[in-house]
Design a protein around this motif. Structure first.
Motif, short mmCIF file in Angstrom:
data_model
loop_
_atom_site.label_atom_id
_atom_site.label_comp_id
_atom_site.label_asym_id
_atom_site.label_seq_id
_atom_site.Cartn_x
_atom_site.Cartn_y
_atom_site.Cartn_z
N ASN A 1 3.71 -6.99 7.55
CA ASN A 1 2.97 -6.23 8.55
C ASN A 1 1.46 -6.24 8.31
OD1 ASN A 1 5.05 -4.56 10.39
ND2 ASN A 1 5.89 -4.74 8.32
N GLY A 2 1.01 -7.04 7.36
CA GLY A 2 -0.42 -7.18 7.11
C GLY A 2 -1.09 -5.91 6.65
N LEU A 3 -0.38 -5.12 5.85
CA LEU A 3 -0.92 -3.85 5.40
C LEU A 3 -1.83 -4.05 4.19
CD1 LEU A 3 2.31 -1.67 5.63
CD2 LEU A 3 0.54 -2.02 7.37
N LYS A 4 -2.85 -3.20 4.11
CA LYS A 4 -3.78 -3.30 2.99
C LYS A 4 -3.16 -2.82 1.69
CE LYS A 4 -8.05 -2.65 5.68
NZ LYS A 4 -9.25 -1.78 5.87
N GLN A 5 -2.28 -1.82 1.79
CA GLN A 5 -1.68 -1.23 0.60
C GLN A 5 -0.18 -1.06 0.79
OE1 GLN A 5 -3.75 2.31 -0.96
NE2 GLN A 5 -5.32 1.98 0.59
N VAL A 6 0.54 -0.99 -0.33
CA VAL A 6 1.97 -0.67 -0.29
C VAL A 6 2.07 0.85 -0.36
CG1 VAL A 6 4.22 -1.01 -1.37
CG2 VAL A 6 2.51 -2.82 -1.47
N ARG A 7 2.17 1.46 0.80
CA ARG A 7 2.19 2.92 0.86
C ARG A 7 2.77 3.37 2.20
NH1 ARG A 7 -3.98 4.92 2.36
NH2 ARG A 7 -4.27 3.53 4.16
N GLY A 8 3.13 4.64 2.25
CA GLY A 8 3.53 5.25 3.50
C GLY A 8 4.89 4.84 4.02
N VAL A 9 5.15 5.16 5.28
CA VAL A 9 6.39 4.79 5.96
C VAL A 9 6.03 4.09 7.27
CG1 VAL A 9 7.79 6.62 4.95
CG2 VAL A 9 6.57 7.07 7.07
N LEU A 10 6.79 3.06 7.60
CA LEU A 10 6.54 2.26 8.79
C LEU A 10 7.27 2.86 9.98
CD1 LEU A 10 5.44 -0.37 10.12
CD2 LEU A 10 7.62 -1.45 9.45
N VAL A 11 6.54 3.07 11.07
CA VAL A 11 7.14 3.57 12.30
C VAL A 11 7.74 2.40 13.05
CG1 VAL A 11 6.73 4.76 14.49
CG2 VAL A 11 5.49 5.47 12.44
N ARG B 1 2.26 5.02 17.55
CA ARG B 1 2.94 3.87 18.12
C ARG B 1 3.84 3.18 17.09
NH1 ARG B 1 -2.42 0.74 20.20
NH2 ARG B 1 -3.36 2.42 21.47
N SER B 2 4.72 2.35 17.59
CA SER B 2 5.52 1.49 16.70
C SER B 2 4.56 0.57 15.95
CB SER B 2 6.51 0.66 17.52
OG SER B 2 7.42 1.48 18.20
N GLY B 3 4.83 0.36 14.66
CA GLY B 3 3.96 -0.46 13.84
C GLY B 3 2.95 0.33 13.03
N ASP B 4 2.73 1.59 13.41
CA ASP B 4 1.84 2.44 12.61
C ASP B 4 2.50 2.77 11.27
OD1 ASP B 4 0.06 2.46 14.71
OD2 ASP B 4 0.61 4.48 15.42
N VAL B 5 1.67 2.97 10.26
CA VAL B 5 2.17 3.35 8.94
C VAL B 5 1.61 4.74 8.60
CG1 VAL B 5 2.20 2.84 6.47
CG2 VAL B 5 2.41 0.99 8.14
N ILE B 6 2.48 5.73 8.57
CA ILE B 6 2.07 7.09 8.25
C ILE B 6 2.01 7.25 6.74
CG2 ILE B 6 2.71 9.53 8.42
CD1 ILE B 6 4.18 8.82 11.03
N PHE B 7 0.84 7.70 6.23
CA PHE B 7 0.69 7.81 4.78
C PHE B 7 0.27 9.21 4.31
CE2 PHE B 7 -3.37 6.22 6.39
CZ PHE B 7 -4.30 7.07 5.77
N LYS B 8 0.02 10.11 5.28
CA LYS B 8 -0.36 11.47 4.88
C LYS B 8 -0.07 12.45 6.01
CE LYS B 8 -4.36 14.07 3.07
NZ LYS B 8 -5.81 14.03 2.78
#
Length: 503
Positions: free
Chosen positions: A323-333, A348-355
């Motif tokens: 998913n081209g994320l900068k960090q390994v963190r959070g949960v993927l929607v 939206r779908s594809g967002d990564v919630i981290f806090k």
């Protein structure tokens, strides 16, 4: 003769003083039926008429070095033995669970004490534990300890016995609230799970194998554990257990997990075992979730679940790369529910919630447990990553029906408005404060009321110079206004206060 008159006058003076103290206490704490469990705990320490003899100073520092005595002596009197009776075959024991049944796994067990499998409709008994959480007899335990029981007996450490009444149950967290009719009971004060660290010493206290008031010690082995033992038809179960290596066994279910200050950290719920007895790991529902569930059961009779409305997955190194994320963190929607809180907030779908608010999110269980501590209508801050950019949005949580409505509390006077529970000020409060009307805030969470700086105990008397007498009036004024609203009111100490509610 003079001595006799002196003694009599001294007795009458003492009696009069007690009556005055009791009357003053009732005036200081009116409307206690609307209190949360934590407010009951705090009020008890401030009570001028308490006769609880046990040391209740929870601010005492733990002695230097490793010391379990303080916490054990503090908590043992407040952990009860629960015995239940069943008139027919309606609750399977761990020994009778079908290992081939979908979702079953004999490695995980609840651990209340069964006397063996059911046999026809012969009455049978089971046993577990519970934790007194308020001086007026409210007890936290596991749902599976008392589920479908025809009789509940609660036995205190001093061997006093009471009949227990079920206030409410929540299978999605395996928690239940029961009550006995007694006053000035020893209880365990809530701790703070956020301050609990991996490696910290804790005690498990319960009644394994009918060995009452048993204390075992261990450390926190993990937090946010999902062991897939709770099932719910709507997939609303929350598993974010505290893992510990304190020895627990059948009969410990519903007992207390406490830190060395004697503060409640969790309710012991399950063990990891191939045999049904302790093999090194146990799991407890964290107190952060327990507090919310207990208050919901007390106020509404059922849990009011707040939902974000997203389908999520944990993020690992592979998924971060995909998913081209900068960090390994959070949960993927992965997906967003229609008419959900997340959709309304623009997630939206594809967002990564981290806090969420002040809580860092690194797993599905962490997100579920954090959201599970809120109510529909509460507003939370959500940070997420989208296309490499960090963003923040405010989300007003909704219930499973897609709205923010809460049921009418069992104490019908209380209504939830924009995150705050409100009720008309009582006649005693109005007389003591010299006001003719007012609406009192009895509970507050994230929302417009809290954002305006108001707090529990504040009584709203006027809004935009209009006197208010009911929570419904407060709601209408806020809901219909297109500008900032000036709020005038009074604090419990009689000081006037002014606030502004933003449009």
């Amino acid at each position: 003769m003079n001595l006799r008159l002196y003694v009599i006058s001294l007795f009458l003076s003492s009696l009069l003083g007690g009556v005055v103290a009791l009357t003053g206490y009732k005036m200081l704490f009116p409307g206690i039926e609307n209190e949360t469990i934590e407010q009951k705990q705090n009020r008890f320490f401030a009570s001028p008429v308490s006769n609880y003899k046990t040391d209740t100073s929870f601010s005492v520092k733990v002695p230097d070095g490793l010391n379990f005595v303080y916490a054990a002596e503090k908590v043992k009197p407040a952990v009860v033995h629960i015995k239940t009776r069943y008139e027919q075959v309606n609750v399977p024991s761990p020994e009778t669970v079908d290992e081939n049944e979908e979702g079953s796994d004999d490695w995980f067990h609840d651990f209340h004490g069964f006397d063996g499998p059911f046999k026809g409709s012969v009455p049978r008994e089971s046993a577990g534990s519970g934790v007194i959480i308020s001086p007026d007899g409210y007890i936290a335990t596991n749902n599976h300890v008392i589920e479908k029981a025809s009789e509940i007996e609660v036995i205190l450490e001093d061997k006093r016995s009471y009949s227990g009444t079920v206030i409410g149950t929540d299978p999605t967290t395996d928690l239940a609230l029961i009550k006995i009719e007694e006053e000035n009971l020893p209880f365990v004060r809530y701790g703070n799970t956020d301050q609990l660290h991996i490696g910290e010493w804790v005690l498990a206290i319960g009644n394994p194998f009918d060995l009452t008031s048993t204390v075992t010690a261990g450390i926190i082995s993990g937090k946010g554990r999902n062991i897939n033992i709770l099932k719910d038809k709507d997939n609303l179960q929350i598993e974010s257990f505290i893992q510990t290596d304190a020895a627990v066994n059948p009969g410990n279910s519903g007992g207390a997990l406490v830190n060395l200050k004697g503060e409640l950290m969790g309710i012991n719920t399950a063990i990891a075992s191939n045999t049904g007895i302790s093999q090194g790991y146990s799991f407890a529902v964290p107190v952060s979730l327990t507090k919310k569930v207990m208050d919901d059961l007390l106020r509404y009779g059922s849990v009011q679940r707040a939902l974000l409305g997203v389908h999520i997955q944990d993020v690992d190194a592979k998924k971060a790369k995909e998913n081209g994320l900068k960090q390994v963190r959070g949960v993927l929607v992965e997906d967003i529910n229609e008419q959900s809180a997340a959709q309304a907030a623009g997630i939206r779908s594809g967002d990564v919630i981290f806090k969420i608010d002040s809580h860092i999110i690194n797993s599905m269980t962490e997100l579920q447990s954090i959201v599970g501590t809120y109510h529909p209508g509460d507003k939370i801050a959500v940070w997420f990553e989208r296309e490499g950019e960090e963003q923040k949005t405010w989300v007003t949580l909704r219930n499973s029906n897609g709205n923010t409505l809460l049921p009418k509390p069992k104490f019908a006077k209380t209504i939830n408005i924009f995150g705050a529970d409100m009720a008309p000020a009582s006649p005693l409060e109005k007389k003591a404060l010299g006001i003719g009307n007012g609406v009192k805030i009895v509970r507050i969470a994230e929302g417009r009321i809290k954002d305006a700086g108001m707090r529990v105990g504040f009584i709203i008397t006027e809004m935009d110079s209009h006197p208010v007498t009911s929570a419904e009036e407060v709601f209408k004024i806020i809901n219909n206004s297109q500008r900032a609203i000036v709020v005038e009111g009074v604090f419990p100490n009689g000081t006037k206060g002014y606030h502004a509610i933003a449009p």
